[in-house]
Scaffold this motif. Structure first.
Motif, PDB file in Angstrom:
ATOM      1  N   UNK A 112       0.652  -1.167   0.107  1.00  0.00           N
ATOM      2  CA  UNK A 112       0.158  -0.028   0.040  1.00  0.00           C
ATOM      3  C   UNK A 112       1.038   1.221  -0.040  1.00  0.00           C
ATOM      4  N   UNK A 113       0.700   1.990  -0.772  1.00  0.00           N
ATOM      5  CA  UNK A 113       1.260   3.336  -0.971  1.00  0.00           C
ATOM      6  C   UNK A 113       0.521   4.522  -1.501  1.00  0.00           C
ATOM      7  N   UNK A 139       2.044  -2.543 -12.346  1.00  0.00           N
ATOM      8  CA  UNK A 139       0.910  -2.921 -12.983  1.00  0.00           C
ATOM      9  C   UNK A 139      -0.383  -1.876 -12.508  1.00  0.00           C
ATOM     10  N   UNK A 140      -0.439  -1.479 -11.265  1.00  0.00           N
ATOM     11  CA  UNK A 140      -1.640  -0.793 -10.940  1.00  0.00           C
ATOM     12  C   UNK A 140      -1.195   0.714 -10.687  1.00  0.00           C
ATOM     13  N   UNK A 141      -0.086   0.945 -11.237  1.00  0.00           N
ATOM     14  CA  UNK A 141       0.669   2.472 -10.873  1.00  0.00           C
ATOM     15  C   UNK A 141      -0.334   3.472 -11.546  1.00  0.00           C
ATOM     16  N   UNK A 146      -2.708   0.482  -4.345  1.00  0.00           N
ATOM     17  CA  UNK A 146      -1.942  -1.159  -3.623  1.00  0.00           C
ATOM     18  C   UNK A 146      -1.112  -1.415  -4.854  1.00  0.00           C
ATOM     19  N   UNK A 147      -0.300  -2.539  -4.541  1.00  0.00           N
ATOM     20  CA  UNK A 147       0.541  -3.296  -5.498  1.00  0.00           C
ATOM     21  C   UNK A 147      -0.080  -4.552  -5.911  1.00  0.00           C
ATOM     22  N   UNK A 148       0.177  -4.934  -7.086  1.00  0.00           N
ATOM     23  CA  UNK A 148      -0.404  -6.104  -7.532  1.00  0.00           C
ATOM     24  C   UNK A 148       0.380  -7.468  -7.160  1.00  0.00           C
ATOM     25  N   UNK A 149      -0.357  -8.466  -6.614  1.00  0.00           N
ATOM     26  CA  UNK A 149       0.178  -9.657  -6.049  1.00  0.00           C
ATOM     27  C   UNK A 149      -0.074 -10.854  -6.685  1.00  0.00           C
TER      28      UNK A 149
END
Length: 167
Positions: A112-113, A139-141, A146-149
């Motif tokens: 999470x950023x 990917x989701x920038x 949130x970061x894609x996992x």
């Protein structure tokens, strides 16, 4: 569940709102936890389970102890939160390994950023210990904070047939 020839793979995704958000809406945290525990408790323990999602829980380098075996984890996020013990207990009850940061391997990255705020609150957990986690922060920038996992689960084929030749 996904059927793979008699066995099933149970895949779940969760969004657990932050405690403060629940309080603002008059939602009791203990009721939320009970609903999650009841739902997850219906997954057959002998079948492969993959649970992923945004737990809004920070666990630092901690890991569940499964069958008296503690697995090492490393995380870029060293903080813990009030839900930490509950989430680890839930994993222990289900026999789930938290893939983020499991050792040997890279540490769990922040998932999470938002601005300067960074934390690891999204997890993939499974009772299939051969699974590995992959992160893709690009990917989701621009679409999500949130970061894609992702992970893969090996599924054996039902049968293997060779082409027959006419003789």
């Amino acid at each position: 569940p996904i059927n793979k020839g008699g066995d099933k793979i149970w895949i779940g995704n969760i969004y657990l709102p932050p405690v403060i958000s629940q309080q603002k809406r008059g939602i009791d945290e203990t009721i939320t936890r009970s609903l999650i525990e009841d739902t997850i408790g219906s997954f057959p323990p002998q079948e492969t389970t993959v649970m992923c999602g945004d737990w809004n829980t920070r666990i630092g380098d901690l890991a569940p102890t499964i069958d008296d075996i503690s697995t090492a984890r490393l995380s870029d996020d060293k903080q813990t939160s009030p839900r930490t013990r509950w989430l680890l207990d839930l994993c222990e009850q289900q026999g789930w390994l938290i893939l983020n940061g499991v050792q040997p391997g890279p540490p769990a990255c922040t998932t999470f950023r938002r601005g300067e705020d960074r934390s690891c609150i999204d997890f993939i957990m499974t009772n299939k210990y051969s699974c590995k986690i992959q992160y893709d922060p690009t990917t989701l920038m621009g679409l999500s904070d949130h970061v894609f996992l992702k992970t893969t689960v090996d599924i054996p084929y039902l049968t293997s047939r060779r082409p027959t030749q006419d003789r």
